[in-house]
Write a protein that holds these residues in place. Structure first.
Motif, short mmCIF file in Angstrom:
data_model
loop_
_atom_site.label_atom_id
_atom_site.label_comp_id
_atom_site.label_asym_id
_atom_site.label_seq_id
_atom_site.Cartn_x
_atom_site.Cartn_y
_atom_site.Cartn_z
N ALA A 1 0.83 -1.20 0.00
CA ALA A 1 0.00 0.00 0.00
C ALA A 1 0.87 1.26 0.00
CB ALA A 1 -0.93 0.00 1.21
N VAL A 2 1.92 1.24 0.80
CA VAL A 2 2.84 2.39 0.84
C VAL A 2 3.52 2.55 -0.52
CG1 VAL A 2 4.93 3.31 1.89
CG2 VAL A 2 3.21 2.19 3.32
N ASN A 3 3.95 1.45 -1.10
CA ASN A 3 4.62 1.50 -2.40
C ASN A 3 3.68 2.03 -3.48
OD1 ASN A 3 6.93 0.86 -4.16
ND2 ASN A 3 5.58 -0.71 -5.00
N PHE A 4 2.41 1.65 -3.41
CA PHE A 4 1.41 2.14 -4.37
C PHE A 4 1.28 3.66 -4.25
CE2 PHE A 4 -2.98 3.39 -5.30
CZ PHE A 4 -3.12 2.94 -6.59
N ALA A 5 1.18 4.16 -3.02
CA ALA A 5 1.07 5.60 -2.82
C ALA A 5 2.32 6.32 -3.30
CB ALA A 5 0.84 5.90 -1.33
N ASP A 6 3.47 5.71 -3.07
CA ASP A 6 4.73 6.31 -3.50
C ASP A 6 4.78 6.42 -5.02
OD1 ASP A 6 7.33 7.32 -3.28
OD2 ASP A 6 8.23 5.32 -3.36
N ARG A 7 4.41 5.34 -5.70
CA ARG A 7 4.45 5.34 -7.16
C ARG A 7 3.44 6.30 -7.79
NH1 ARG A 7 2.59 1.18 -9.06
NH2 ARG A 7 2.15 -0.16 -7.27
N ARG A 8 2.26 6.39 -7.18
CA ARG A 8 1.20 7.19 -7.77
C ARG A 8 1.33 8.68 -7.47
NH1 ARG A 8 -3.38 4.60 -9.65
NH2 ARG A 8 -3.90 6.71 -10.34
N LEU A 9 1.87 9.03 -6.30
CA LEU A 9 1.83 10.43 -5.87
C LEU A 9 3.20 11.12 -5.82
CD1 LEU A 9 -0.73 10.12 -2.94
CD2 LEU A 9 -1.16 10.96 -5.26
N ASN A 10 4.26 10.36 -5.69
CA ASN A 10 5.57 10.98 -5.47
C ASN A 10 6.23 11.39 -6.78
OD1 ASN A 10 7.88 11.92 -4.27
ND2 ASN A 10 8.71 9.90 -3.78
N HIS A 11 5.69 12.42 -7.38
CA HIS A 11 6.26 12.97 -8.61
C HIS A 11 5.70 14.37 -8.82
CE1 HIS A 11 2.37 12.16 -10.54
NE2 HIS A 11 2.44 10.94 -10.01
N GLY A 12 6.36 15.12 -9.64
CA GLY A 12 5.89 16.47 -9.95
C GLY A 12 6.04 17.44 -8.79
N ARG A 13 5.15 18.41 -8.74
CA ARG A 13 5.21 19.44 -7.72
C ARG A 13 4.48 19.03 -6.44
NH1 ARG A 13 3.87 25.08 -11.03
NH2 ARG A 13 5.67 25.01 -12.45
N ALA A 14 4.67 19.85 -5.42
CA ALA A 14 3.95 19.71 -4.13
C ALA A 14 4.10 18.32 -3.53
CB ALA A 14 2.47 20.05 -4.32
N ARG A 15 5.32 17.78 -3.56
CA ARG A 15 5.52 16.43 -3.02
C ARG A 15 5.32 16.40 -1.50
NH1 ARG A 15 10.26 13.21 -6.31
NH2 ARG A 15 9.73 13.95 -8.40
N HIS A 16 5.64 17.49 -0.84
CA HIS A 16 5.42 17.56 0.62
C HIS A 16 3.94 17.40 0.93
CE1 HIS A 16 4.93 19.60 4.53
NE2 HIS A 16 6.15 19.16 4.78
N GLU A 17 3.10 18.15 0.23
CA GLU A 17 1.66 18.09 0.45
C GLU A 17 1.10 16.73 0.04
OE1 GLU A 17 3.30 20.50 -1.00
OE2 GLU A 17 2.98 22.18 0.40
#
Length: 302
Positions: free
Chosen positions: A36-52
């Motif tokens: 589940a963590v890896n899925f969130a990392d792959r889907r969201l950890n790119h582009g701008r606003a990575r902190h948010e």
């Protein structure tokens, strides 16, 4: 109610550990959390606003874990599923087995000791001598006693199975994305900070349990050395373990080929530990677990 359920969960974990025959056939819940963590990392950890995005990911993961825990706890089965889930998410027996494997490996050869300790630490192990291997194993024992046993038990006692599930998904996320690397420094910030928050009280409780179970009532050395650790929480169980075993822990070590000069914890202790001291750390794990079990039983009787 939670204390009553935690007692059999602690005993079940201590007896069964993580049976290979079971987890070779089914995915361990920790593995599912990792996915589940890896899925969130792959889907969201790119582009701008990575902190948010990291904050959003942690809120989603935590909420999902809490809801799943609440659903399981609501099943009318006299708490059997809660006991089983809690036992699976505790790690006393597996921790002792992994730490003792380092002592067994060292007795066989330096290469086997390095191989065994590489399974439980993230630092470079290829050039470790026997004392460095032993220190790494003992440090892992102390830190994972807090993360893998006391903290899960604490949050189960305080918030039931939902609290335990929330803690485990947070701890899993921290171990996977809570690192200060170019990829994860921004995205993993929320996971790392939330993990620090959830471990703040349990880490200090762990230090107290280690000290009291060894009849060590002088708090000054632990209070002095715990803040020397780079982690706001890991230094507490590590300092307590160092004092009760009279072994210097932490100190210089290598990460990714770069030697880092960390301060010694309990600098007065021996700097040449070996398999005997690793075995003593395993005994300390059981003594601390026994005190935790006793306190849980007392809470259940109230």
């Amino acid at each position: 109610m939670s204390a009553t359920l935690l007692i059999p969960a602690l005993l079940l974990d201590a007896t069964m550990g993580e049976p290979k025959w079971l987890w070779d056939r089914f995915a361990h819940p920790a593995v599912l959390m990792g996915r589940a963590v890896n899925f969130a990392d792959r889907r969201l950890n790119h582009g701008r606003a990575r902190h948010e995005k990291g904050i959003i990911a942690m809120v989603g993961l935590g909420l999902g874990a809490w809801i799943l825990g609440a659903i399981i706890a609501a099943i009318p089965d006299f708490g059997i599923l809660e006991i089983i889930c809690a036992a699976i998410l505790l790690a006393q027996r597996s921790l002792v087995d992994h730490v003792r494997a380092v002592a067994d490996g060292l007795r066989a050869s330096l290469a086997e000791g390095r191989r065994a300790v590489s399974m439980i630490v993230g630092r470079d192990t290829a050039a470790m001598d026997a004392p460095a291997i032993s220190r790494a194993a003992i440090e892992s024992a102390a830190e994972n006693l807090s993360d893998g046993v006391v903290a899960p038990a604490f949050w189960f006692l305080v918030l039931g199975l939902p609290g335990l599930m929330l803690y485990k998904i947070t701890n899993t996320a921290d171990s996977m994305i809570g690192h200060r690397t170019p990829r994860h420094e921004a995205f993993g910030w929320a996971a790392a900070r939330f993990d620090d928050l959830l471990n703040w009280v349990p880490a200090r409780i762990t230090a107290i349990l280690i000290a009291v179970s060894h009849m060590q009532f002088q708090a000054a050395p632990i209070l002095r050395d715990a803040p020397l650790h780079r982690s706001p929480n890991a230094g507490w169980p590590e300092a307590a373990m160092a004092v009760v075993l009279n072994i210097s822990l932490s100190g210089p070590r290598s990460y990714n080929g770069k030697m880092q000069d960390f301060p010694w914890v309990w600098a007065e202790g021996s700097r040449t530990p070996g398999p005997i001291q690793i075995e003593a750390a395993c005994s300390a794990l059981w003594r601390t677990w026994g005190l935790l079990l006793l306190i849980t039983a007392m809470a259940a009787s109230i």
